[in-house]
Design an enzyme around this catalytic site. Structure first.
Site, PDB file in Angstrom:
ATOM      1  N   THR A 555       0.851  -1.024  -0.039  1.00 53.38           N
ATOM      2  CA  THR A 555       0.093  -0.071  -0.141  1.00 53.38           C
ATOM      3  C   THR A 555       0.892   1.113   0.147  1.00 53.38           C
ATOM      4  OG1 THR A 555       0.004   0.572   2.585  1.00 53.38           O
ATOM      5  CG2 THR A 555      -1.572  -1.323   1.498  1.00 53.38           C
ATOM      6  N   LYS A 579       6.876   2.806   0.684  1.00 50.21           N
ATOM      7  CA  LYS A 579       7.974   3.729   0.906  1.00 50.21           C
ATOM      8  C   LYS A 579       8.031   4.564   2.121  1.00 50.21           C
ATOM      9  CE  LYS A 579       8.246   5.369  -3.379  1.00 50.21           C
ATOM     10  NZ  LYS A 579       7.489   4.269  -4.433  1.00 50.21           N
ATOM     11  N   VAL A 609      13.083   1.220  -4.118  1.00 51.35           N
ATOM     12  CA  VAL A 609      13.675   1.949  -5.045  1.00 51.35           C
ATOM     13  C   VAL A 609      13.868   0.951  -6.422  1.00 51.35           C
ATOM     14  CG1 VAL A 609      15.953   3.008  -5.865  1.00 51.35           C
ATOM     15  CG2 VAL A 609      15.043   3.202  -3.565  1.00 51.35           C
ATOM     16  N   ALA A 611      11.594  -0.633  -8.457  1.00 50.89           N
ATOM     17  CA  ALA A 611      10.545  -1.410  -8.660  1.00 50.89           C
ATOM     18  C   ALA A 611      11.181  -2.943  -8.318  1.00 50.89           C
ATOM     19  CB  ALA A 611       9.921  -1.604  -9.881  1.00 50.89           C
ATOM     20  N   GLU A 667       2.298   7.225  -9.626  1.00 48.98           N
ATOM     21  CA  GLU A 667       1.477   7.051  -8.337  1.00 48.98           C
ATOM     22  C   GLU A 667       0.182   7.467  -8.396  1.00 48.98           C
ATOM     23  OE1 GLU A 667       2.761   6.046  -5.336  1.00 48.98           O
ATOM     24  OE2 GLU A 667       4.840   5.822  -5.652  1.00 48.98           O
ATOM     25  N   ASP A 678       8.749  11.830  -5.004  1.00 52.16           N
ATOM     26  CA  ASP A 678       8.885  10.100  -5.031  1.00 52.16           C
ATOM     27  C   ASP A 678      10.472   9.829  -5.099  1.00 52.16           C
ATOM     28  OD1 ASP A 678       7.792   7.613  -4.724  1.00 52.16           O
ATOM     29  OD2 ASP A 678       8.386   7.552  -6.971  1.00 52.16           O
ATOM     30  N   LYS A 682      13.305   8.187  -2.842  1.00 48.45           N
ATOM     31  CA  LYS A 682      14.065   7.011  -3.159  1.00 48.45           C
ATOM     32  C   LYS A 682      15.686   7.389  -2.873  1.00 48.45           C
ATOM     33  CE  LYS A 682      10.927   5.425  -6.548  1.00 48.45           C
ATOM     34  NZ  LYS A 682      10.529   5.108  -8.068  1.00 48.45           N
ATOM     35  N   GLY A 796       5.934  -0.574 -13.247  1.00 48.58           N
ATOM     36  CA  GLY A 796       4.744  -1.412 -13.492  1.00 48.58           C
ATOM     37  C   GLY A 796       4.253  -2.241 -12.547  1.00 48.58           C
TER      38      GLY A 796
END
Length: 813
Positions: A555, A579, A609, A611, A667, A678, A682, A796
């Site tokens: 989530t 995150k 970071v 995906a 997002e 974002d 990261k 993705g």
């Protein structure tokens, strides 16, 4: 000569007794058979209840007596032909009348002594054994009934009498040397004292009766017939994967039975062990099953551990004080005080400092034990040499048992490591010099988890079971569940790992199923769940106390992210796609890392970071191998890379961003991507993993977005971007004229971090980055001029889900 013993479940009703008769028929064709039987299943408890009710002046004892009489009468009528029933029915009626007279006396006196208890419960075995003889005789077997009280003599310690073996052995041997009957049936559990008053041998004493007789007649074998196929590696009610033990030594069987294995009564082993008479535990309801053979030969059976057992509801008594150090006699006085109260000590442990001694006893004896010990040490307590006895309740003992543990290093380490990884706190430890038993005291609430953990560690060669809780089953989460379903067989066959999803949740519903969520129709199951409440969700996970538990957060929920600490403190591993936790204030990030280490839990967040790219894992591998991160350059937003790779003037900037959102690359609120927030998160996470104590406000953000675009709703955001198309077009055209590409770059260098839009020339490593790909360049002491490059799809649902899945597997292994 063979001795067969049948327990209460084997003679619970007429149907079961017929199975017993069939077994006796088969055995009696080979040689003489001695049969010892328990009362009908549940009858001993029923008779004791009659006595207790009568002593309390409760006339309902009469109803209970009528139930007991009816059960025996019905059993006779179902087993014995009508033409042969009168004698046995008359006998049953006479016995039941005697029992009623005794209970009437108790009712009048309002008193139930231990001797009277023994007298009452003896009728259970007397009746069941006589009914069995009647059935055997009715089918033509040469069967005789013998009252075991005339063969076994004890002291007058009622309800748990001690056998006089010298007298009993002589009586038993003399009787059976002079009988010619093919089958002799005796009631178990009961005996006479020297005054010919009925005594009993303790609950489970029918096993003991059979062993006493087997030893006295030098039987070839003692068979104990029960409702399970032998002794098990663990209690099957707690461990579904428990296995039958084919062979076990006398010593191992005694250890397991003392520590809670209910298949055999602990004192049973002693008489037959002296004569080296094998004991075979068999299943009345599956007579062809091999069962368990208890004998003197110790077969390794391929395992150092033979079984795992437990004793519940114990308390620890701790006597502590500096006045104990170097003073002889403290232990003696402690045990004398307990012995005078007839309190059995289950476990003993004492530190070499002699500052304290700790013993485990049954919880029912806690009060008398404290009074006795505090009285015995009253002087030392008053003078401050010893503290008043402390009592810790709500505990259980878990015992690992096996002859082959001896001289095998690492057993204890493996045991405590497995318990520690699952958050099971060990309160006390005891191991004898024989190295046959390692006992640990733990919380009663942890028993089921602990036994399953140890059974998996020492007996499961097929797979390890991981219990997975998943919150967030939207785009990424649903892909994750599909991947788990697809790979279940592969993981079990190749990695010996079974992932059992035991809970799923979204923002509206939460669903739990300890047997496992059906991943074929999880959406329907989720709709049947309770209303989602984060606090309740987390508390339920904790209360279930499942072994090898992993919580997967898919989530972007802040409340869930800030519950990680409470889960880690229960040794529940966390896999975070979310995150928020790792980009929270450094203090919380550090707390989570420290808690994971302290409570032996895993905390993985690879998908924070890149995906599914192995960015954080690679960084950690560099550090663990002794390298140092000096500089990081990265394109960390699949969304922004997609946008700038596809924005070429043929569509407006707003349209390209909308396309990215439609593809699921952004997002839920695209402003988090386009504002650079974002990416800031990261690069901060990477810097923190590299050892930097960095906060969000320490990061420089060179935003390319007009401030007005960042206000209002998401719809307002798109409308405002359309108004600023010339701004975006100018950024693109300026880069195009220079032969460069626009990339939103995150940098970390010498403790400083920044993010911002840059023009990247063709010779740069970041230039050839297409679609939604991410790239991270690590410049380290080893990779100075040519960086270590991690590159690939950075957005993705499928790749993100695969990254979460990989972390779950890592946590499970």
């Amino acid at each position: 000569m063979q001795v067969l013993k049948f327990g209460g479940s084997s003679v619970a009703n007429a149907e079961n007794i017929e199975k017993v008769v069939s077994i006796i028929q088969h055995k009696s064709t080979e040689e003489k058979v001695i049969v010892v039987v328990s009362a009908l299943g549940g009858m001993t408890d029923l008779l004791l209840e009659c006595g207790m009710l009568a002593s309390q002046g409760d006339e309902s004892y009469k109803d209970k007596l009528h139930v007991a009489e009816a059960r025996h009468m019905e059993t006779v009528k179902a087993l014995v032909p009508i033409t042969q029933q009168s004698r046995i029915l008359s006998h049953v009626k006479t016995q039941c009348n005697e029992l009623e007279d005794i209970c009437n006396g108790i009712f009048l006196l309002k008193e139930l002594s231990a001797a009277t208890k023994d007298r009452i419960v003896s009728y259970g075995e007397l009746l069941s054994s006589q009914i069995l003889v009647a059935r055997l005789s009715s089918i033509g077997l040469d069967a005789e009934w013998k009252d075991a009280r005339n063969l076994i003599t004890t002291n007058n310690n009622h309800t748990n009498a001690t056998v006089n073996f010298a007298v009993s052995n002589e009586l038993i041997a003399a009787y059976f040397s002079n009988t010619d009957h093919g089958v002799t049936v005796l009631p178990g559990f009961i005996a006479f004292d020297e005054n010919r008053k009925t005594t009993t041998l303790g609950r489970g004493g029918s096993d003991y009766t059979a062993a006493i007789i087997a030893a006295a007649v030098d039987a070839q074998i003692l068979e104990i017939w029960t409702d399970v196929s032998g002794m098990m590696t663990a209690d099957p009610r707690l461990v579904p994967t428990a296995k039958a033990i084919p062979r076990i030594s006398y010593q191992e069987a005694m250890e397991l039975s003392h520590f809670g294995a209910k298949v055999i009564y602990p004192p049973t082993i002693q008489p037959v062990m002296k004569k080296e008479i094998p004991v075979w535990i068999k299943n009345t309801f599956a007579p062809t099953d091999e069962g368990t053979l208890i004998e003197s030969n110790r077969s390794s059976n391929g395992k150092n551990i033979r079984g795992i057992s437990s004793v519940n509801d114990i308390v620890l008594l701790s006597l502590e004080g500096s006045g104990m150090i170097g003073i002889p006699g403290f232990s003696k006085r402690l045990f004398e005080a307990l012995a005078q109260e007839r309190i059995n000590v289950i476990l003993i442990t004492q530190g070499s400092s002699e500052h304290s001694i700790c013993v485990g006893i049954d919880h029912q004896n806690a009060g008398p034990a404290k009074r006795a010990i505090d009285t015995a040490f009253s002087y030392e307590i008053e003078t401050g040499k010893v503290e008043p006895l402390s009592i810790e309740a709500g505990l259980s003992i878990i015992a690992l048992v096996g002859d082959n543990m001896k001289n095998h290093t690492g057993i204890s380490g493996k045991m405590f490591g497995a318990l520690g990884r699952n958050g099971v706190n060990v309160r006390a430890i005891a191991q004898g010099s024989s190295e046959r038993n390692i006992s640990t005291v733990i919380s009663k609430n942890d028993v089921k988890k602990a036994i399953n953990v140890l059974h998996e560690e020492f007996f499961e060669t097929s797979y390890k079971q991981l219990h997975l809780f998943v919150t967030g089953v939207g785009n990424v989460g649903s892909k994750l569940l599909a991947q788990i379903k697809q790979q279940q067989t592969y993981l079990q066959e190749h990695l010996r790992l079974q992932i059992k999803v035991v809970s799923i949740a979204n923002s509206k519903k939460m669903y739990f199923n300890d047997e496992g969520v059906d991943l074929s129709n999880w959406k329907e199951q989720l709709q049947q769940g309770e209303q989602m409440n984060t606090q309740q969700f987390v508390e339920t996970i904790q209360s279930k106390n499942l072994r090898n538990a992993v919580f997967a957060d898919v989530t972007a929920n802040s409340e869930i992210a800030h519950s990680y600490d409470s889960l880690l403190q229960r040794s529940i591993s966390i896999v975070a796609c979310n995150k928020i936790a790792c980009s929270s204030p450094y203090e919380y990030y550090r707390k989570l890392k420290d808690l994971a280490k302290e409570y032996n839990a895993q905390f993985f967040f690879e998908t924070n970071v890149g995906a599914g790219l192995p960015v954080i894992g690679t960084l950690n591998d560099l550090l663990r191998s002794g390298d140092q991160i000096n500089r990081i350059e990265a394109v960390l937003s699949g969304t922004l890379n997609y946008v700038f790779n596809n924005y070429d003037g043929s569509k407006t900037f707003a349209q390209v961003v909308q396309d990215a959102q439609d593809e699921g690359y952004t997002e839920p609120d695209p402003r988090l991507d386009l504002s650079g927030t974002d990416v800031m998160r990261k690069i901060m996470i990477l810097a923190r993993e590299a050892g930097e104590q960095l906060e969000m406000e320490d990061i420089t953000n060179k935003s390319f977005m007009p401030p007005s675009c960042m206000q209002g709703s998401v719809d307002d955001f798109y409308a405002e971007m359309g108004k600023h198309e010339t701004h975006f077009a100018s950024l693109y055209n300026e880069a195009k004229v220079a032969g460069n590409k626009l990339k939103f770059v995150a940098s970390y260098n010498n403790g400083k971090a920044s993010v911002g839009l840059q023009q990247i020339p063709p010779q740069h490593d970041l230039y050839h980055l297409y679609g939604k790909d991410n790239v991270v360049l690590f410049y380290t002491n080893r990779y100075v001029e040519q960086p270590l490059v991690v590159k690939g799809a950075g957005a993705g649902a499928e790749v993100t889900a695969s990254g979460v899945f990989a972390d779950i597997i890592r946590a499970g292994r």
